[in-house]
Design an enzyme around this catalytic site. Structure first.
Site, mmCIF file in Angstrom:
data_model
loop_
_atom_site.group_PDB
_atom_site.id
_atom_site.type_symbol
_atom_site.label_atom_id
_atom_site.label_comp_id
_atom_site.label_asym_id
_atom_site.label_seq_id
_atom_site.Cartn_x
_atom_site.Cartn_y
_atom_site.Cartn_z
ATOM 1 N N GLY A 194 -8.697 -14.510 8.732
ATOM 2 C CA GLY A 194 -8.367 -13.755 9.929
ATOM 3 C C GLY A 194 -7.498 -12.532 9.699
ATOM 4 C CB SER A 195 -4.825 -11.170 11.855
ATOM 5 O OG SER A 195 -5.603 -11.220 13.033
ATOM 6 C CB THR A 196 -3.887 -12.793 6.355
ATOM 7 O OG1 THR A 196 -5.189 -13.337 6.072
ATOM 8 C CG2 THR A 196 -3.031 -13.827 7.065
#
Length: 562
Positions: A275-277
């Site tokens: 995801g957003s990592t």
């Protein structure tokens, strides 16, 4: 009457006595000479052994070489060693007592084994083991049964004195003494080779830091009622792994009866859409490529972004975001717009340079091949920029973040202590100026954004949250999240990357009803950094921080876009 007087003959005793003393002295001298000759001969022999005969020394030294080398942590703490242990074996043809009686007695000693299994061993045609790794009290109890059909051979046994600590890193050996998984499997030849097994294999792992990571992540997984978790701490300049853990775990001393699924190393062998990592990596690529040249430029995230029949959405109502706000607010829409402006080639090139299209770089055999997009079009460029449509291991992410913050150099991870050896030269994947900018942005995410609960006072933590829905039959499962926090510290001079991932946390009282990474994984990072930082030589300093003064004026809270 005549009287006859007889005078006794004089005995010359003085001469005889002198002769006897002389003879004794001669014999004593002969004995002394013989003793001196023997002493001289033995002394010369010993001198010869010391000066000229090396074979005796080799035999003596060889007597202390273990059958398999010890494994120690970077400070010499023993993690695995070979000892002479007891086994319990039965020879059915020699048994004197009733088999049913013996099965009952053995079941009392080994309650984890059923009577039926024990009876089968007692009535089998050939000798068989009751327990290959038996405790002393178990050996004594079986011996007390008093049947000659039991014997207790001494066998080489691999012992893991720290029990479950770093179990997935260490792995285990089979009955023949060969490594199967983990370091035991990866370095099996080194551990049994006569030329090298006399020296312990020193790992990069720090047992103290490993204990901190396991305890904090374990507590979070339990409190959040998650199905598992993973964590890794990586030196950003050398690639050395200071700690690596996967939950649930296992005890390599007690494999019999344990769940085989617990032996899977989630850090190197499980794949996740993280995801957003991925957003900081994508923003870094855009800065490197010249797509982003102005931190103040705004991107429209006020409504879902339609693309090829799909809609890219944010988890919260949005507006127009500049670059720092895109990361602080973790906007999928704004990140996708930046990636779309950049185009496929720079992003794909970066991901390949970070080895997202290869197995993770580490010595272990248990390494998964990532799920790489089959067709890389416009949609793929946009979705992979925020971590969807591509699945990698947590170790991939750790190595990528190390390159992002260390000045832009990618190095493979290693489980071996480098000591005085120089780290691998590495390859440049980000410009040094881009890395410096990303350190500022990652620090802002923790000080002002979704990562606030990762902020460990004095340690200048920077990082990014990632809460990704897990794919399933028919699409993504909204209620099954992989919550990840990717961090580095101290951000003014990064030393270590910390990755914490929690698999399917429940929103409960422990997390204030939240399942996202900011509430589940971020607090674990804060606790780990606070406890492990000083062990790693990083001490809190409230007087220092990253200079973000040029970026903070760009942050507009609750302000409408023009």
């Amino acid at each position: 009457m005549n009287t006859l007087v007889v005078r006794p003959t004089r005995v010359r005793t003085a001469g005889v006595r002198q002769q006897i003393l002389l003879t004794a002295q001669q014999r004593l001298m002969i004995l002394m000479l013989l003793f001196a000759a023997a002493f001289l001969l033995v002394s010369m022999r010993l001198v010869y052994f010391v000066l000229f005969d090396t074979s005796a020394g080799q035999r003596s030294a060889g007597a202390f070489i273990p059958a398999r080398a010890d494994i120690v942590d970077r400070n010499g703490v023993p993690l695995a060693r070979t000892i002479d242990g007891y086994s319990i074996r039965v020879v059915p043809s020699k048994l004197l007592n009733d088999r049913n009686y013996l099965a009952g007695e053995l079941h009392r000693i080994f309650p984890d084994m059923s009577r039926a299994d024990l009876l089968a061993k007692l009535t089998g045609p050939r000798p068989t083991y009751i327990r290959r790794r038996a405790l002393p009290d178990q050996v004594a109890a079986v011996n007390a049964i008093g049947d000659v059909g039991f014997d207790f051979p001494r066998e080489k046994e691999r012992l893991y004195p720290q029990l479950t600590l770093a179990a997935h890193v260490l792995g285990f050996t089979n009955a023949e003494g060969h490594g199967v998984t983990g370091v035991e499997g990866a370095f099996d030849q080194r551990l049994i080779d006569k030329a090298t097994r006399g020296e312990p294999l020193a790992l990069s792992i720090d047992a103290r830091v490993q204990g901190v990571l396991e305890s904090e992540l374990g507590a979070a997984v339990a409190n959040l009622e998650a199905i598992g978790g993973a964590g890794v701490i990586l030196d950003v300049h050398t690639g050395e792994v200071a700690a690596m853990t996967s939950l649930p775990t296992f005890n390599p001393n007690k494999l019999t009866g344990s769940d085989p699924t617990t032996r899977r190393n989630a850090v190197t062998y499980n794949l996740y859409e993280l995801g957003s990592t991925f957003k900081p990596l994508s923003i870094g690529a855009a800065i490197d490529n010249g797509t982003v040249t102005n931190m103040a430029r705004r991107y429209d995230a006020s409504a879902p972004l339609p693309i090829a029949g799909f809609r890219i959405r944010d988890s919260h109502p949005g507006r127009w975001y500049n670059v720092p706000e895109t990361l602080i607010e973790s906007s999928n829409i704004a990140t996708a717009r930046i990636a779309d402006d950049m185009g496929r080639e720079p992003l794909e090139k970066l991901f390949r340079a970070l080895h997202f299209d290869q197995r993770p770089d580490i010595e272990l055999k248990e390494r998964a091949f990532p799920l790489w997009p089959k067709h890389w079009g416009r949609v793929t460029t946009m979705t992979t920029s925020y971590g969807h449509g591509i699945a990698v291991t947590p170790l991939h992410l750790a190595s990528a973040y190390a390159a992002l913050v260390n000045g832009g150099i990618y190095r493979p991870a290693t489980l071996l202590k480098l000591g005085d050896r120089a780290p691998p030269q590495g390859r440049r994947v980000f410009k040094a100026a881009t890395s410096a900018r990303m350190r500022q942005l990652l620090r802002l995410i923790v000080s002002d954004g979704t990562g606030k609960q990762a902020d460990a006072p004095g340690f200048r933590v920077g990082g990014k949250t990632g809460s990704a829905e897990k794919p399933g039959a028919g699409g993504y499962r909204r209620h099954s999240l992989v919550s990840t926090f990717a961090a580095a510290f101290p951000m003014d001079n990064p030393r270590y990357v910390v990755i914490v991932m929690i698999d399917e946390p429940k929103g409960n009282a422990y997390s204030s009803g939240q399942r996202t990474a900011g509430w589940t994984a971020a607090p674990v990072v804060r606790k780990v950094v606070t406890r492990a930082g000083p062990m790693l030589g990083v001490f809190p300093d409230q007087s220092r921080d990253v200079d973000v003064s040029e970026l903070t004026p760009l942050l507009r809270r609750n302000e409408e876009a023009p």
